[in-house]
Scaffold this active site. Structure first.
Site, PDB file in Angstrom:
ATOM      1  N   ASP A  65     -28.742 -51.192  21.104  1.00  0.00           N
ATOM      2  CA  ASP A  65     -29.110 -51.812  22.334  1.00  0.00           C
ATOM      3  C   ASP A  65     -29.392 -50.617  23.508  1.00  0.00           C
ATOM      4  OD1 ASP A  65     -28.363 -54.581  21.757  1.00  0.00           O
ATOM      5  OD2 ASP A  65     -26.112 -54.392  22.151  1.00  0.00           O
ATOM      6  N   LYS A  66     -30.256 -51.090  24.604  1.00  0.00           N
ATOM      7  CA  LYS A  66     -30.471 -50.384  25.491  1.00  0.00           C
ATOM      8  C   LYS A  66     -29.582 -49.324  26.064  1.00  0.00           C
ATOM      9  CE  LYS A  66     -33.555 -49.950  29.681  1.00  0.00           C
ATOM     10  NZ  LYS A  66     -34.054 -50.935  30.471  1.00  0.00           N
TER      11      LYS A  66
END
Length: 247
Positions: A65-66
């Site tokens: 995930d970012k």
């Protein structure tokens, strides 16, 4: 939902992220606030773009995930990409994440086995009827008065798996507003002697959710690989402040 502000974030040089490299593989410690792959509009800096400037044939073997920091594997050629992808598909890659969660939770080899349905647009839910199998094992590592540092071992690799599985245990990751996790403020844990300048708004200690891909183990063609990634500054700072004011 809280958004990361990339205007305040200085992107590091790709070379500075590398913790291991050989003829076939690059292993990096991904910083938070950087996506692994291109987004739909294709207009933001991401790890794949940075990697291709460093090595034109680089491919990201999996994704984080970012806002998640930590270990990310990149292949330098199609054959290595194929071999690593097969290890992930066959669930032979051991991944260990560390998370800071709200509340004191004693997890000892707690297996959460709840199917996850990907609803699209980065939304997932627990769905026993239509979801895909998802398993995560949790172990508590360090206890504070109001928080716990937890080791998370995902057996499957569903989107947001660790985040939503922890939320089902009423143990949301701090700062993970999508799953009702609340950010941690210094004023919350430092009861005495906390002051702020007039008119200043207090910022959370971490401006993202506290999840870090800490260790990865796998083998390709008989060669064993085992990597650990140190905590980034924000994660380490939160832990240090919890040790000082919330122990």
């Amino acid at each position: 939902m809280q958004k990361s502000d990339n205007r305040l974030f200085k992107f590091p040089k790709f070379q500075d992220l590398i913790i291991f490299e050989d003829d076939d593989l690059i292993v990096i410690n991904k910083p938070p606030f950087v996506a692994s792959l291109d987004n739909r509009s294709g207009d933001e800096v991401n790890i794949l773009r940075l990697a291709k400037k460093y090595h034109p044939d680089a491919q990201v073997c999996h994704r984080l995930d970012k806002d998640t920091s930590g270990l990310l594997l990149l292949a330098k050629n199609p054959e290595t990409y194929r071999l690593v992808s097969m290890e992930f598909e066959r669930r032979r890659v051991d991944k260990i994440y560390h998370a800071i969660i709200s509340g004191t939770h004693t997890f000892t080899n707690l297996l959460v086995n709840l199917p996850i349905l990907n609803q699209g647009n980065k939304n997932v839910s627990i769905d026993r009827a239509n979801g895909k199998p998802a398993e995560t094992v949790f172990n508590s590592i360090q206890y504070f008065r109001h928080f716990t540092l937890v080791e998370c071992k995902p057996i499957t690799g569903r989107m947001h798996q660790i985040r939503i599985h922890l939320a089902t245990q009423r143990a949301a990751i701090v700062g993970d507003e999508m799953y009702r996790g609340k950010p941690v403020y210094l004023s919350q844990i430092k009861k005495r002697g906390f002051t702020m300048a007039k008119g200043e708004e207090e910022q959370p200690i971490m401006k993202r959710f506290a999840l870090h891909a800490h260790q990865i183990r796998f083998s390709i063609e008989g060669k064993e690989y085992n990597f650990e990634a140190p905590y980034p500054k924000d994660f380490a700072t939160l832990l240090k402040l919890l040790e000082k004011f919330d122990s």
